[in-house]
Design a protein around this motif. Sequence first.
Motif, mmCIF file in Angstrom:
data_model
loop_
_atom_site.group_PDB
_atom_site.id
_atom_site.type_symbol
_atom_site.label_atom_id
_atom_site.label_comp_id
_atom_site.label_asym_id
_atom_site.label_seq_id
_atom_site.Cartn_x
_atom_site.Cartn_y
_atom_site.Cartn_z
ATOM 1 N N ASP A 153 0.852 -1.193 0.000
ATOM 2 C CA ASP A 153 0.000 0.000 0.000
ATOM 3 C C ASP A 153 0.891 1.247 0.000
ATOM 4 O OD1 ASP A 153 -1.811 2.021 0.297
ATOM 5 O OD2 ASP A 153 -2.865 1.138 1.995
ATOM 6 N N PRO A 154 1.197 1.793 -1.182
ATOM 7 C CA PRO A 154 2.095 2.954 -1.272
ATOM 8 C C PRO A 154 1.522 4.234 -0.669
ATOM 9 C CG PRO A 154 1.839 1.845 -3.396
ATOM 10 C CD PRO A 154 0.778 1.312 -2.495
ATOM 11 N N SER A 155 0.254 4.228 -0.307
ATOM 12 C CA SER A 155 -0.386 5.461 0.162
ATOM 13 C C SER A 155 -0.160 5.733 1.644
ATOM 14 C CB SER A 155 -1.892 5.404 -0.103
ATOM 15 O OG SER A 155 -2.511 4.434 0.722
ATOM 16 N N VAL A 156 0.438 4.785 2.372
ATOM 17 C CA VAL A 156 0.635 4.978 3.814
ATOM 18 C C VAL A 156 1.927 5.758 4.045
ATOM 19 C CG1 VAL A 156 0.870 3.861 6.058
ATOM 20 C CG2 VAL A 156 -0.612 2.849 4.304
ATOM 21 N N TYR A 157 1.774 6.981 4.542
ATOM 22 C CA TYR A 157 2.916 7.884 4.691
ATOM 23 C C TYR A 157 3.983 7.311 5.609
ATOM 24 C CZ TYR A 157 5.611 11.878 6.377
ATOM 25 O OH TYR A 157 6.634 12.707 6.750
ATOM 26 N N SER A 158 3.583 6.793 6.766
ATOM 27 C CA SER A 158 4.557 6.338 7.755
ATOM 28 C C SER A 158 5.389 5.172 7.227
ATOM 29 C CB SER A 158 3.858 5.932 9.054
ATOM 30 O OG SER A 158 2.942 4.872 8.832
ATOM 31 N N TRP A 159 4.797 4.324 6.377
ATOM 32 C CA TRP A 159 5.550 3.214 5.810
ATOM 33 C C TRP A 159 6.595 3.717 4.820
ATOM 34 C CZ3 TRP A 159 0.911 -0.531 4.456
ATOM 35 C CH2 TRP A 159 0.293 -0.924 5.664
ATOM 36 N N ARG A 160 6.216 4.673 3.987
ATOM 37 C CA ARG A 160 7.175 5.241 3.037
ATOM 38 C C ARG A 160 8.279 5.986 3.768
ATOM 39 N NH1 ARG A 160 5.914 5.455 -2.220
ATOM 40 N NH2 ARG A 160 7.116 7.341 -2.521
ATOM 41 N N GLN A 161 7.912 6.654 4.841
ATOM 42 C CA GLN A 161 8.912 7.356 5.636
ATOM 43 C C GLN A 161 9.900 6.360 6.249
ATOM 44 O OE1 GLN A 161 7.581 9.257 9.300
ATOM 45 N NE2 GLN A 161 8.807 11.054 8.804
ATOM 46 N N GLY A 162 9.382 5.224 6.746
ATOM 47 C CA GLY A 162 10.253 4.192 7.298
ATOM 48 C C GLY A 162 11.219 3.644 6.269
ATOM 49 N N LEU A 163 10.751 3.465 5.048
ATOM 50 C CA LEU A 163 11.615 2.985 3.969
ATOM 51 C C LEU A 163 12.697 4.004 3.649
ATOM 52 C CD1 LEU A 163 12.295 0.917 1.787
ATOM 53 C CD2 LEU A 163 10.559 1.989 0.323
ATOM 54 N N ALA A 164 12.309 5.271 3.569
ATOM 55 C CA ALA A 164 13.282 6.327 3.283
ATOM 56 C C ALA A 164 14.352 6.395 4.364
ATOM 57 C CB ALA A 164 12.567 7.673 3.154
ATOM 58 N N ILE A 165 13.941 6.305 5.615
ATOM 59 C CA ILE A 165 14.893 6.388 6.727
ATOM 60 C C ILE A 165 15.878 5.224 6.683
ATOM 61 C CG2 ILE A 165 15.101 6.216 9.241
ATOM 62 C CD1 ILE A 165 12.475 7.815 9.411
ATOM 63 N N ALA A 166 15.397 4.037 6.350
ATOM 64 C CA ALA A 166 16.296 2.884 6.255
ATOM 65 C C ALA A 166 17.362 3.112 5.188
ATOM 66 C CB ALA A 166 15.492 1.618 5.960
ATOM 67 N N HIS A 167 16.959 3.636 4.035
ATOM 68 C CA HIS A 167 17.939 3.943 2.984
ATOM 69 C C HIS A 167 18.911 5.026 3.454
ATOM 70 C CE1 HIS A 167 16.685 1.524 -0.432
ATOM 71 N NE2 HIS A 167 15.421 1.792 -0.149
ATOM 72 N N GLN A 168 18.407 6.016 4.161
ATOM 73 C CA GLN A 168 19.269 7.096 4.655
ATOM 74 C C GLN A 168 20.325 6.566 5.631
ATOM 75 O OE1 GLN A 168 18.153 8.971 8.103
ATOM 76 N NE2 GLN A 168 20.347 9.338 8.102
ATOM 77 N N ARG A 169 19.878 5.677 6.543
ATOM 78 C CA ARG A 169 20.816 5.095 7.516
ATOM 79 C C ARG A 169 21.887 4.262 6.807
ATOM 80 N NH1 ARG A 169 17.680 7.555 10.776
ATOM 81 N NH2 ARG A 169 17.350 6.846 12.917
ATOM 82 N N MET A 170 21.477 3.514 5.794
ATOM 83 C CA MET A 170 22.452 2.708 5.059
ATOM 84 C C MET A 170 23.452 3.590 4.336
ATOM 85 S SD MET A 170 19.983 -0.344 3.623
ATOM 86 C CE MET A 170 21.300 -1.133 2.715
ATOM 87 N N GLY A 171 22.977 4.703 3.802
ATOM 88 C CA GLY A 171 23.897 5.638 3.167
ATOM 89 C C GLY A 171 24.903 6.200 4.149
ATOM 90 N N ASP A 172 24.443 6.573 5.325
ATOM 91 C CA ASP A 172 25.335 7.080 6.364
ATOM 92 C C ASP A 172 26.391 6.037 6.736
ATOM 93 O OD1 ASP A 172 23.876 9.406 6.382
ATOM 94 O OD2 ASP A 172 22.813 8.974 8.251
ATOM 95 N N LEU A 173 25.931 4.807 6.890
ATOM 96 C CA LEU A 173 26.859 3.741 7.279
ATOM 97 C C LEU A 173 27.930 3.522 6.216
ATOM 98 C CD1 LEU A 173 25.963 0.353 8.901
ATOM 99 C CD2 LEU A 173 27.494 0.414 6.945
ATOM 100 N N TYR A 174 27.513 3.478 4.955
ATOM 101 C CA TYR A 174 28.479 3.262 3.874
ATOM 102 C C TYR A 174 29.507 4.393 3.820
ATOM 103 C CZ TYR A 174 25.929 -0.699 1.854
ATOM 104 O OH TYR A 174 25.338 -1.924 1.631
ATOM 105 N N LEU A 175 29.076 5.616 4.094
ATOM 106 C CA LEU A 175 30.021 6.724 4.134
ATOM 107 C C LEU A 175 31.055 6.530 5.238
ATOM 108 C CD1 LEU A 175 27.843 9.921 3.539
ATOM 109 C CD2 LEU A 175 29.722 9.085 2.100
#
Length: 208
Positions: A153-175
């Motif tokens: 369900d792409p319409s749920v804001y909190s789920w999309r936000q959770g996905l974005a945050i996970a990608h952001q954390r992975m980017g930070d870690l790789y740096l």
Amino acid sequence: RLAPLVAQNPQEEMAQRELMKGHRRLGLALRSLGKMDEAAAAQNAWVTHAETLGASQPTNLRWRRYLAEAHEELGDTLQAHDKLAESTSSYRAAAAIARQLSARARGNKDYLVLVTGTSLRLGDILLQQRDWKNALAEYQVSRDTAHQLTSSDPSVYSWRQGLAIAHQRMGDLYLLDGNPDAAVKECARYLELTLETYERLTHSNGAF
């Protein structure tokens, strides 16, 4: 007053829930006052009570969920108190229970959300201790679970936000780990998701 009632009648579900809410609220209130030891004690009482209920009613997944939430709150308090090893243990327990629940009730969105959050917290505390490998593994679990949710369900804001945050954390870690190519990929995906969310909110007058 509720503790004796619950002890006398283990099936008194409403009283059980209220007792756990009481432990939670007391812990949060004490933590807001900076009384970390007292807050941890209240949250440990919550953990103990949820463990007792879970043992007495092993088929009631609700008590297992409360136990995961108790470990998560305790982990937050211990982390704020700079007790990283103890906090890691609490977060690890919360993440393990969340995954067990998700496995037992496949497709349950509430349990998938719990997996996303507990894995992210565990990844954060491991990253704080420079445990790159295990932190990355937890972020990947959080990302994959959030992706499963948003795909349903792409319409749920909190789920999309959770996905974005996970990608952001992975980017930070790789740096931090000296892998800029992987960091660019994850940060680009984080930006893409963030822009998509912003556009949705803009075009719908703030309603996602």
